[in-house]
Design a protein around this motif. Structure first.
Motif, short mmCIF file in Angstrom:
data_model
loop_
_atom_site.label_atom_id
_atom_site.label_comp_id
_atom_site.label_asym_id
_atom_site.label_seq_id
_atom_site.Cartn_x
_atom_site.Cartn_y
_atom_site.Cartn_z
N ARG A 63 0.77 -1.24 0.00
CA ARG A 63 0.00 0.00 0.00
C ARG A 63 0.80 1.30 0.00
NH1 ARG A 63 -4.34 -2.57 -1.79
NH2 ARG A 63 -5.51 -3.75 -0.24
N GLU A 64 2.11 1.20 -0.13
CA GLU A 64 2.92 2.42 -0.13
C GLU A 64 3.57 2.62 -1.49
OE1 GLU A 64 6.23 4.65 2.72
OE2 GLU A 64 5.67 2.57 3.13
N PRO A 65 3.43 3.82 -2.07
CA PRO A 65 2.89 5.06 -1.51
C PRO A 65 1.38 5.19 -1.70
CG PRO A 65 3.78 5.49 -3.67
CD PRO A 65 4.06 4.04 -3.38
N GLY A 66 0.82 6.19 -1.01
CA GLY A 66 -0.51 6.68 -1.30
C GLY A 66 -1.65 6.11 -0.48
N LEU A 67 -1.46 4.92 0.09
CA LEU A 67 -2.53 4.28 0.86
C LEU A 67 -2.03 3.89 2.25
CD1 LEU A 67 -3.83 2.04 -2.06
CD2 LEU A 67 -4.99 4.07 -1.14
N THR A 68 -1.12 4.68 2.77
CA THR A 68 -0.41 4.29 4.00
C THR A 68 -1.27 4.42 5.25
OG1 THR A 68 0.56 6.50 4.09
CG2 THR A 68 1.88 4.76 3.07
N TYR A 69 -2.48 4.92 5.13
CA TYR A 69 -3.37 4.91 6.29
C TYR A 69 -3.80 3.48 6.65
CZ TYR A 69 -7.41 4.24 3.20
OH TYR A 69 -8.31 3.74 2.29
N LYS A 70 -3.68 2.55 5.68
CA LYS A 70 -4.11 1.18 5.95
C LYS A 70 -2.95 0.18 6.01
CE LYS A 70 -6.69 1.17 2.09
NZ LYS A 70 -7.81 0.64 1.26
N ALA A 71 -1.81 0.52 5.41
CA ALA A 71 -0.63 -0.36 5.43
C ALA A 71 0.56 0.42 4.91
CB ALA A 71 -0.85 -1.60 4.57
N ASP A 72 1.75 -0.06 5.22
CA ASP A 72 2.97 0.54 4.66
C ASP A 72 4.09 -0.49 4.72
OD1 ASP A 72 4.26 0.73 7.28
OD2 ASP A 72 3.03 2.51 7.64
N ILE A 73 5.16 -0.19 4.02
CA ILE A 73 6.26 -1.16 3.91
C ILE A 73 6.88 -1.45 5.26
CG2 ILE A 73 8.59 -1.45 2.96
CD1 ILE A 73 7.51 -0.08 0.39
N TRP A 74 6.99 -0.45 6.12
CA TRP A 74 7.59 -0.64 7.44
C TRP A 74 6.80 -1.67 8.25
CZ3 TRP A 74 6.62 -0.09 12.69
CH2 TRP A 74 7.73 0.03 13.53
N HIS A 75 5.49 -1.46 8.37
CA HIS A 75 4.67 -2.38 9.17
C HIS A 75 4.56 -3.76 8.54
CE1 HIS A 75 3.11 1.32 11.16
NE2 HIS A 75 2.87 0.50 12.16
N GLU A 76 4.29 -3.79 7.24
CA GLU A 76 3.99 -5.08 6.61
C GLU A 76 5.23 -5.95 6.48
OE1 GLU A 76 0.67 -5.25 6.62
OE2 GLU A 76 0.90 -3.13 7.15
N SER A 77 6.40 -5.34 6.30
CA SER A 77 7.62 -6.15 6.23
C SER A 77 7.92 -6.78 7.59
CB SER A 77 8.80 -5.33 5.73
OG SER A 77 9.21 -4.35 6.67
N ARG A 78 7.56 -6.10 8.66
CA ARG A 78 7.73 -6.68 10.00
C ARG A 78 6.75 -7.83 10.22
NH1 ARG A 78 10.41 -2.50 9.75
NH2 ARG A 78 11.94 -1.81 11.31
N ALA A 79 5.52 -7.64 9.77
CA ALA A 79 4.56 -8.75 9.83
C ALA A 79 5.08 -9.95 9.03
CB ALA A 79 3.21 -8.29 9.30
N ALA A 80 5.71 -9.66 7.89
CA ALA A 80 6.24 -10.74 7.05
C ALA A 80 7.30 -11.54 7.79
CB ALA A 80 6.81 -10.15 5.76
N VAL A 81 8.32 -10.87 8.33
CA VAL A 81 9.40 -11.63 8.97
C VAL A 81 8.91 -12.31 10.24
CG1 VAL A 81 11.19 -10.18 7.94
CG2 VAL A 81 10.36 -9.64 10.24
N ALA A 82 7.93 -11.73 10.93
CA ALA A 82 7.35 -12.39 12.10
C ALA A 82 6.66 -13.69 11.70
CB ALA A 82 6.37 -11.47 12.81
N GLY A 83 6.25 -13.77 10.43
CA GLY A 83 5.60 -14.98 9.93
C GLY A 83 6.51 -15.88 9.13
N GLY A 84 7.81 -15.59 9.11
CA GLY A 84 8.74 -16.46 8.40
C GLY A 84 8.88 -16.17 6.92
#
Length: 445
Positions: A63-84
């Protein structure tokens, strides 16, 4: 970069599981042996844990750029590594749409500063940007994305001449979203007329975005690819009927047409709409039990080559709107591996098959350089899992920015113990480790 020694892990790799030590130095796997006593900056005692190649997710929307109110690379990449998941490939329907080479490079710049996981981004195709599409560099861009079905902004490619030109001239792999837009719109109009827009429900979604809509579009893409000898990859197969479009009698390295299944189409079916509603509203839609079972069979039999997520967060407020206003998509990247491990526990696939479809084949299919396998000399993208430690999804442990999950309150049978990205420990025992950023993926093309 610090060195890491993993001791006594059950290593799942290239069709077999063996107990071994793994030594990582300067980001890469330097040694795999029955016993290694080399000094290391970090030692992980992995007795009782299984070591897998990190998942490579070939379809996410961060969702980045432009839709970062719902997701962004910083948050989602952390969710990714937390999930393997150690590497991702992200889609171009951000705002603005990724329709120029400059906008594409802007996303790479953001990821180089913010992404904890390794990354690549698809170049977007539209009806009017062929010149930009043809500039795509196969060496450091995962592919070209075509929406042959509705999408954000200017990204529905429905001009036949444009499609012919892209399929004929594309310098690299084309990935497609296949739903026939005219069929979907006819179905939607019929349902609105019969029930009224305010009375439409999520359970109608697989009838509106129907099997026919999917098959018409997928078969058209396959026809175009065969005509032009295009390297085609069809995303998120959602019907059993579509699986007959693909071959399983050709080595993956030689396939010109490949396919992906997503976790939600392997887990949910139309019976789940009554409980989950819009929270399992995706495009293409989750369909019948027979479709779910047929997709899994095609994965196991080699007709479908990889498993991914189509991770596509929206806010809770957006998903709680009436069906007709609620957007399609949901967060999956944090819990995809655990869902697949539950399927292993349930006897639906083996650990070796899981690794094949989430790492080995993705690396082979996209020709990713030095990733996707546990091999000496390869980048250390690894995940250690505890198959006997249950994990319950709660609002408190969801890392995606949207703060919800279709798996909320579900207890998985397995947990993610540690994730290593390009040789750096990025997640350990429930905590993100701030180690810098992942690497831009490179491709042997």
């Amino acid at each position: 970069m610090s060195s890491i020694l993993i001791k006594s892990a059950q290593v799942v790799n290239e069709g077999k599981t063996t107990k071994a030590d793994v030594y990582i130095n300067q980001g890469r796997i330097e040694m795999i042996a029955e016993e290694i006593n080399h000094p290391a900056d970090q030692v992980i005692q992995a007795e009782g844990l299984h070591l897998l190649p990190g998942l490579i997710d070939d379809q996410v929307h961060f969702r980045e750029p432009g839709l970062t109110y719902k997701a962004d690379i910083w948050h989602e990449s952390r969710a990714a590594v937390a999930g393997g998941t150690t590497s991702f490939m992200e889609m171009p329907n951000t705002v603005p749409n990724t329709l120029t080479q400059q906008l594409l490079e802007d996303k790479y710049t953001i990821a180089s500063e913010k992404s904890l996981a390794n990354y690549s981004f698809f170049m977007g195709a539209a009806n009017d940007n062929l010149d930009e599409v043809l500039k795509t560099n196969p060496r450091d861009v995962c592919g070209i994305k075509i929406f042959m079905g509705s999408s954000t902004g200017n990204m529905l490619v429905d001009n036949q001449e444009t499609l012919e030109n892209i399929f004929a001239q594309a310098p690299t792999l084309i990935a497609v979203h296949c739903e026939d837009e005219a069929t979907v719109q006819r179905n939607l109009a019929a349902f609105k007329e019969k029930y009224g827009e305010e009375n439409l429900t999520a359970s109608m979604h697989p009838l509106i975005r129907s099997e026919k809509a999917c098959y018409l579009s997928s078969s058209k893409a396959v026809e175009l690819a065969k005509k032009h000898n295009t390297r085609l990859h069809i995303l998120h197969i959602s019907t059993a009927k579509e699986t007959a479009l693909f071959a399983n009698d050709v080595p993956l390295e030689q396939k010109r047409i490949t396919a992906e299944a997503c976790v939600h189409h392997l887990w949910f079916c139309d019976k789940d709409y009554d409980e989950k509603g819009n929270f399992i509203k995706w495009n293409p839609a989750v369909k019948t039990e027979a479709d779910r079972d047929g997709i899994l069979k095609a994965v196991l039999d080699g007709y479908i080559d990889v498993i991914a997520t189509d991770h596509a967060p929206h806010t809770l407020e957006e998903k709680q709107k009436p069906y007709a206003q609620a957007p399609s998509g949901g967060p999956l990247v944090q819990h995809a591996l655990q869902a697949l491990l539950d399927m292993v526990k349930g006897g639906k696939l083996t650990l070796e098959q899981l690794v094949l479809k989430t790492a080995h084949n993705t690396a082979t299919l996209f020709q990713i350089e030095s990733r996707g396998f546990i091999r000496e000399g390869y980048w250390a993208d690894l995940v250690l899992v505890d198959l006997d430690k249950p994990y319950t999804v709660t609002k408190e442990n969801i890392l995606s920015k949207c703060g919800w999950s279709p798996f909320e309150e579900h207890t998985f049978s397995s947990s993610i113990a540690h994730t290593i990205v390009s040789g750096q420990l990025a997640y350990t025992e429930g905590k993100i480790v701030e180690v810098g950023t992942g690497h831009r993926l490179l491709f042997n093309r």
